[in-house]
Write a protein that holds these residues in place. Structure first.
Motif, PDB file in Angstrom:
ATOM      1  N   ASN A   1      -3.195   2.970  -5.386  1.00  0.00           N
ATOM      2  CA  ASN A   1      -2.463   2.939  -4.131  1.00  0.00           C
ATOM      3  C   ASN A   1      -1.699   1.627  -3.924  1.00  0.00           C
ATOM      4  OD1 ASN A   1      -1.784   4.004  -1.496  1.00  0.00           O
ATOM      5  ND2 ASN A   1      -3.186   2.479  -0.668  1.00  0.00           N
ATOM      6  N   LEU A   2      -1.719   0.740  -4.899  1.00  0.00           N
ATOM      7  CA  LEU A   2      -1.120  -0.583  -4.736  1.00  0.00           C
ATOM      8  C   LEU A   2       0.003  -0.819  -5.734  1.00  0.00           C
ATOM      9  CD1 LEU A   2      -4.420  -2.658  -4.378  1.00  0.00           C
ATOM     10  CD2 LEU A   2      -2.997  -1.739  -2.532  1.00  0.00           C
ATOM     11  N   GLU A   3       0.959  -1.655  -5.324  1.00  0.00           N
ATOM     12  CA  GLU A   3       2.038  -2.068  -6.220  1.00  0.00           C
ATOM     13  C   GLU A   3       2.523  -3.449  -5.795  1.00  0.00           C
ATOM     14  OE1 GLU A   3       5.536   0.409  -5.873  1.00  0.00           O
ATOM     15  OE2 GLU A   3       5.575   0.235  -3.693  1.00  0.00           O
ATOM     16  N   TRP A   4       2.995  -4.234  -6.762  1.00  0.00           N
ATOM     17  CA  TRP A   4       3.606  -5.522  -6.466  1.00  0.00           C
ATOM     18  C   TRP A   4       5.019  -5.275  -5.969  1.00  0.00           C
ATOM     19  CZ3 TRP A   4       0.936  -9.819  -6.049  1.00  0.00           C
ATOM     20  CH2 TRP A   4      -0.265  -9.949  -6.750  1.00  0.00           C
ATOM     21  N   CYS A   5       5.464  -6.082  -4.996  1.00  0.00           N
ATOM     22  CA  CYS A   5       6.821  -5.914  -4.466  1.00  0.00           C
ATOM     23  C   CYS A   5       7.287  -7.222  -3.833  1.00  0.00           C
ATOM     24  CB  CYS A   5       6.860  -4.785  -3.443  1.00  0.00           C
ATOM     25  SG  CYS A   5       5.899  -5.116  -1.953  1.00  0.00           S
TER      26      CYS A   5
ATOM     27  N   LYS B   1      11.355  -7.857   1.192  1.00  0.00           N
ATOM     28  CA  LYS B   1      12.326  -6.898   1.717  1.00  0.00           C
ATOM     29  C   LYS B   1      11.862  -5.461   1.461  1.00  0.00           C
ATOM     30  CE  LYS B   1      17.193  -5.649   1.609  1.00  0.00           C
ATOM     31  NZ  LYS B   1      18.515  -5.931   1.060  1.00  0.00           N
ATOM     32  N   TYR B   2      11.411  -5.200   0.241  1.00  0.00           N
ATOM     33  CA  TYR B   2      10.928  -3.863  -0.111  1.00  0.00           C
ATOM     34  C   TYR B   2       9.725  -3.485   0.748  1.00  0.00           C
ATOM     35  CZ  TYR B   2       8.843  -0.107  -2.882  1.00  0.00           C
ATOM     36  OH  TYR B   2       8.285   1.078  -3.280  1.00  0.00           O
ATOM     37  N   ASN B   3       8.799  -4.421   0.908  1.00  0.00           N
ATOM     38  CA  ASN B   3       7.572  -4.158   1.656  1.00  0.00           C
ATOM     39  C   ASN B   3       7.877  -3.854   3.123  1.00  0.00           C
ATOM     40  OD1 ASN B   3       4.824  -3.815   1.825  1.00  0.00           O
ATOM     41  ND2 ASN B   3       4.330  -5.974   1.782  1.00  0.00           N
TER      42      ASN B   3
ATOM     43  N   TYR C   1       9.521  -0.322   3.454  1.00  0.00           N
ATOM     44  CA  TYR C   1       8.826   0.780   2.791  1.00  0.00           C
ATOM     45  C   TYR C   1       8.293   1.809   3.780  1.00  0.00           C
ATOM     46  CZ  TYR C   1       5.664   3.319  -0.243  1.00  0.00           C
ATOM     47  OH  TYR C   1       5.028   4.315  -0.942  1.00  0.00           O
ATOM     48  N   GLY C   2       8.479   3.058   3.478  1.00  0.00           N
ATOM     49  CA  GLY C   2       7.774   4.162   4.127  1.00  0.00           C
ATOM     50  C   GLY C   2       8.140   4.467   5.558  1.00  0.00           C
ATOM     51  N   SER C   3       7.214   5.111   6.234  1.00  0.00           N
ATOM     52  CA  SER C   3       7.474   5.667   7.561  1.00  0.00           C
ATOM     53  C   SER C   3       7.459   4.639   8.676  1.00  0.00           C
ATOM     54  CB  SER C   3       6.455   6.762   7.883  1.00  0.00           C
ATOM     55  OG  SER C   3       5.170   6.214   7.986  1.00  0.00           O
ATOM     56  N   ARG C   4       6.928   3.441   8.458  1.00  0.00           N
ATOM     57  CA  ARG C   4       6.923   2.481   9.560  1.00  0.00           C
ATOM     58  C   ARG C   4       8.351   2.084   9.921  1.00  0.00           C
ATOM     59  NH1 ARG C   4       3.905  -1.977   6.049  1.00  0.00           N
ATOM     60  NH2 ARG C   4       5.238  -1.556   4.316  1.00  0.00           N
TER      61      ARG C   4
ATOM     62  N   HIS D   1       0.869  -1.180   0.000  1.00  0.00           N
ATOM     63  CA  HIS D   1       0.000   0.000   0.000  1.00  0.00           C
ATOM     64  C   HIS D   1       0.906   1.230   0.000  1.00  0.00           C
ATOM     65  CE1 HIS D   1      -2.885  -2.982   1.486  1.00  0.00           C
ATOM     66  NE2 HIS D   1      -3.816  -2.164   1.035  1.00  0.00           N
ATOM     67  N   LEU D   2       0.874   2.014  -1.053  1.00  0.00           N
ATOM     68  CA  LEU D   2       1.772   3.156  -1.200  1.00  0.00           C
ATOM     69  C   LEU D   2       1.589   4.188  -0.098  1.00  0.00           C
ATOM     70  CD1 LEU D   2       1.518   3.558  -5.070  1.00  0.00           C
ATOM     71  CD2 LEU D   2       3.411   2.580  -3.762  1.00  0.00           C
TER      72      LEU D   2
END
Length: 160
Positions: A116-120, A123-125, A128-131, A104-105
């Motif tokens: 709002n979605l992408e395959w990944c 490791k990337y998932n 990803y992002g602020s978490r 979820h972008l």
């Protein structure tokens, strides 16, 4: 399949861009259910037995303990639960590299719009992002109290 048309609505100080909702059959459930590019799932009108007509409707979505949205699909009297974001991705986003996860972008697990979605990969998932940033915060930034700094004995006051 269908062409996406983008509508723009302009009010005094707000411009809203709306994507036309596109419905496509869910793989394995053709003629029974469809998924939209906005993340909705619907059943289709159908006949059961000789004369019993079941009218199609937008299905209720359950928010799982993990925060992801899921939906129950029935076929041949058996029920199976599916994660909505995976149904949207499998239906609308080509997975040419065979990646196993859907990200979820905006990091909102309930926003299942195709935009709002992408395959990944895993490791990337995970990174990803602020978490990732949130896990790096110091104890004081997370809201822990350092009792020694404020001159209190933790044993006297217990947990706050």
């Amino acid at each position: 399949m269908g062409r996406e048309r983008i509508k723009t609505v302009e009010t005094e100080s707000l411009i809203i861009t709306m994507t036309e909702e596109i419905w496509r059959p869910i793989d394995g459930y053709e003629g029974l259910y469809e998924v939209s590019n906005t993340g909705l799932i619907r059943s289709l009108d159908r006949f059961v037995g000789n004369r019993n007509r079941i009218k199609g409707k937008i299905l209720s979505i359950t928010i799982e303990k993990t925060g992801y949205c899921s939906v129950a699909l029935f076929k041949y009297g058996k029920v199976k639960r599916y994660l909505v974001h995976r149904l949207v991705a499998q239906t609308f986003i080509p997975n040419t590299e065979g990646l196993p996860q859907v990200n979820h972008l905006d990091e909102n697990k309930t926003n299942n719009s195709v935009d709002n979605l992408e395959w990944c990969d895993s490791k990337y998932n995970i990174n990803y992002g602020s978490r990732t940033n949130k896990s790096l915060l110091t104890k004081s930034e997370k809201g822990y109290i350092d009792f020694n700094m404020i001159g209190l004995d933790r044993k006297e006051y217990g947990k706050i």
